[in-house]
Design a protein around this motif. Structure first.
Motif, PDB file in Angstrom:
ATOM      1  N   ASP B 190       1.037  -1.399   0.058  1.00  8.44           N
ATOM      2  CA  ASP B 190      -0.040   0.014  -0.004  1.00  8.44           C
ATOM      3  C   ASP B 190       0.952   1.197  -0.016  1.00  8.44           C
ATOM      4  N   SER B 220      -8.448   2.354  -1.713  1.00  7.62           N
ATOM      5  CA  SER B 220      -9.762   1.786  -1.038  1.00  7.62           C
ATOM      6  C   SER B 220     -10.591   1.097  -1.821  1.00  7.62           C
ATOM      7  N   THR B 228      -7.269   2.098   4.613  1.00  8.23           N
ATOM      8  CA  THR B 228      -6.672   3.020   3.647  1.00  8.23           C
ATOM      9  C   THR B 228      -6.361   4.506   4.138  1.00  8.23           C
TER      10      THR B 228
END
Lengths: 164, 537
Positions: B190, B220, B228
């Motif tokens: 991420d 997300s 997120t």
């Protein structure tokens, strides 16, 4: 949320002013209080505990009346301030005083005068990060000022709030 | 205990008891029971005397107890049974008058506990007995002596049905998405992706806000909005240290994260639980919406509102500084396990997006990461334990309640009160979407859609004939509209996290979130009218 205070104890007004000025970037999140003697510092601590928590003490050793190290020892014995981070900022602490501060007050850092601004920043940042990690669950407000990598790591390990 | 909780408990209990005390004409007894469970769950979900996922568990428990064939209610209720009395050898029997309906039907008990309807020839009807003729009857056939008994028209579902809602294919789909997201967090995929997104925008503050909206939105779409937001906050808040205390850019940057997360969640079926709830309701109706079809339906509105959010944020919070340094540490993890994750993630996503070509349901494909990630040691027991089981239970409660409402006839009864066809299809869909948007500003989005999905389905079964009503469109509109409910700090956890940073004030959030939400809602209505129905043709 109770604010986390920084307390600076220094008897020379110009030096105290310099310390407080150097700490200005932290003041947005951590209110700064100061005192010029141990007696005054005890009153200020009392006042701080009424309004919030004592996060960090930056203390000179040679002070009029009681000395800085014994004040740190007394703070360490009080459960309300035992967890406060303690930094000695001094030019004149001998070996025996320093040993006493380490052994009996759990001294976290020894900073020699004269200090460099960046050095002071780094120490304060590190100590406040430690305090926040140990005493706070909501870490987001501190990400801007403190060690974001360590706080971020903790946030990743925390359970997420509620459902969407 | 505060007043809100006390009121909630009282309302819930009152709602639960009401159908036991009052008889609503046209509604079966199990329908009454289900109505009680529904009212209880709704009151508890709205006021939260217990966490919402516990309310879901309670609903499942009550359904098993009161509605399932094996539950105590159906077990202990002994239906009154009479044995036909032989009148003449020519297959003529005498039965209590109540046993035969006016249409000449009797109900024969089966060993399983339910009843078979049997058409008989009525020979003679007297005040207390009826003589009937039928080759299927004998002196030992157990016949329900009161044909108006509720058990006659109710074939209770097995308790397995209610428990199985936790393993509903849509929950499996969501589970696959969650495990991929957890693994991405573990290997910092991420963070690495965020860095990738922010590199091309340089130091221009305006472009950085856009970059953040897009990066958060994309992440997300595959991760939970909350996870997120939590990650992005740890990335962006340190960047703000160098800015003036009152530079509006700070507000724009911090608001871009929850807004991007809320909007991005719309994009895929696994983006946020409301999407999955809507899909589950559609699947129950035999309407399948493949992964890629959902993305095609949702992507236009997501892109438009992301760009709109960018314009709104810059308009409301014009950056003062000319330059913002975004030096983010961290690169792609190149360890073998991380590579394993990239391969599994890539393969799963590829199969999700090519469902039309290979025809295998995305729910089945979602189990690939669930098996592959632990098998190759990419995630361990820790990540399996850390899955959002509370969200799964919450969704399961909604799914099982939907089943109960449908099978007990409560659905038809609820919507049978209103003359739907007079309203027109679009008006009904728009009303549902608006209601969803309004509720979602105050409630958990998942709860909002959980409450509205069975209502939409019920309306669908009745109003199906009304011009222009399309169930797929209605449920997607409900799910998407809920994601735009982001006005208040309590509206969604991402908003709460952003508020917790201490950088923004409630009024900033209300202004930006409210404006973007209302525009988004207006776009939902436009899509409902012109775009989404195209996919049902």
């Amino acid at each position: 949320m109770k604010p986390i205070f920084i307390l600076c104890i220094e008897d020379e007004p110009e030096v105290l002013e310099a310390v407080v000025r150097d700490l200005a970037p932290f003041e947005a999140r951590f209110p700064i209080e100061s005192a010029s003697s141990v007696a005054e510092a005890r009153e200020v601590v009392q006042d701080i505990l009424n309004r919030g928590r004592l996060g960090l003490v930056i203390c000179d050793h040679i002070l009029p009346g009681e000395d800085g190290v014994s004040f740190l020892v007394s703070l360490h014995r009080d459960p309300r301030t035992a967890g406060s981070r303690k930094v000695l900022l001094t030019a004149q602490a001998g070996l025996s005083d320093t040993v006493k501060a380490v052994n009996q007050a759990d001294l976290n850092h020894y900073l020699a005068k004269p200090w460099r601004r960046e050095e002071l920043h780094a120490v304060v940042r590190q100590q406040l990060t430690e305090f926040v990690l140990q005493h706070e669950t909501d870490l987001y407000p501190y990400l801007t000022l403190l060690d974001a990598a360590r706080l971020g790591e903790r946030i990743r390990q925390q359970p997420l709030p509620a459902d969407e | 205990m505060n007043t809100r909780k006390a009121v909630g408990i009282l309302l819930g209990l009152a709602g639960f008891c009401l159908p036991w005390l009052v008889t609503f004409p046209g509604l079966s007894f199990p329908g009454h029971v289900t109505l009680g469970v529904f009212l209880l769950a709704a009151a508890f979900w709205l006021t939260e005397p217990v966490p919402i996922y516990i309310t879901s568990m309670l609903a499942i428990f009550l359904e098993v107890l009161l509605l399932s064939a094996e539950g105590p209610l159906c077990q202990f209720v002994r239906p009154p049974v009479a044995q036909p009395e032989v009148v003449a050898p020519t297959q003529t029997f005498r039965l209590p008058a109540g046993a035969v309906t006016s249409a000449g039907e009797v109900f024969v008990a089966r060993p399983a506990g339910n009843f078979d309807k049997l058409k008989v020839e009525v020979v003679e009807r007297r005040a207390d007995v009826v003589e009937v003729r039928s080759p299927a009857l004998s002196a030992s056939t157990p016949v329900l002596s009161r044909s108006d008994h509720w058990l006659a028209r109710y074939s209770p579902a097995s308790y397995r049905t209610f428990f199985a809602s936790l393993a509903d294919p849509i929950i499996i789909l969501f589970l696959g998405g969650c495990l991929l997201a957890d693994a991405s967090v573990k290997y910092r995929l991420d963070r690495a992706l965020t860095r990738l997104f922010l590199r091309p925008v340089g130091t221009n503050p305006k472009l950085i806000v856009l970059g953040l909206l897009v990066a958060t939105g994309v992440l997300s779409a595959f991760m939970s909005n909350t996870a997120t937001t939590a990650m992005m906050m740890t990335v962006v808040l340190p960047l703000l240290a160098g800015l003036d205390a009152d530079d509006p850019l700070k507000v724009a940057v911090v608001l871009a994260i929850p807004i991007g997360a809320n909007i991005g969640g719309i994009a895929t079926p696994i983006g946020t639980p409301p999407n999955a709830i809507a899909l589950a309701a559609l699947t129950k109706q035999g309407l399948s919406v493949p992964f890629v079809k959902w993305v095609l339906m949702a992507l236009p509105i997501v892109l438009v509102t992301l760009v709109l959010s960018w314009l709104v944020l810059l308009k409301l919070f014009r950056p003062r500084t000319r330059e913002l340094k975004t030096e983010l540490g961290g690169t792609f993890d190149r360890s073998p396990k991380a590579w394993g994750l990239y391969v599994v993630f890539g393969l799963t996503a590829l199969l999700w997006f090519t469902e039309n070509q290979h025809g295998i349901s995305s729910n089945i494909i979602a189990f690939l990461p669930v098996v592959a990630l632990p098998m190759f040691g990419i995630v361990g027991k820790k990540e399996i334990h850390a899955l959002p089981w509370d969200v799964f239970w919450l969704m399961a409660g909604g799914i099982s309640l939907g089943t109960a409402i449908k099978t007990t006839g409560l659905a038809e009864w609820m919507v049978g009160r209103v003359e739907w066809s007079a309203l027109g299809g679009f008006a009904i869909m728009a009303g549902l979407a608006l209601l969803s948007f309004l509720l979602a500003n105050f409630l958990s989005h998942t709860v909002t859609v959980t409450l509205l999905a069975p209502i939409a389905v019920s309306v669908g079964t009745v109003a199906g004939a009304a011009t222009g009503f399309d169930l797929t469109t209605a449920l997607i509109a409900v799910a998407v509209a809920s994601s735009y409910g982001m006005t208040l700090p309590i509206s969604t956890p991402p908003n709460a996290i952003a508020m917790g940073s201490g950088v923004i004030q409630t009024q900033h959030l209300v202004k930006a979130g409210g404006l973007i939400g209302i525009v988004g809602m207006a776009l939902v209505l436009v899509m409902t009218r012109f775009f989404w129905p195209l996919f049902s043709r």
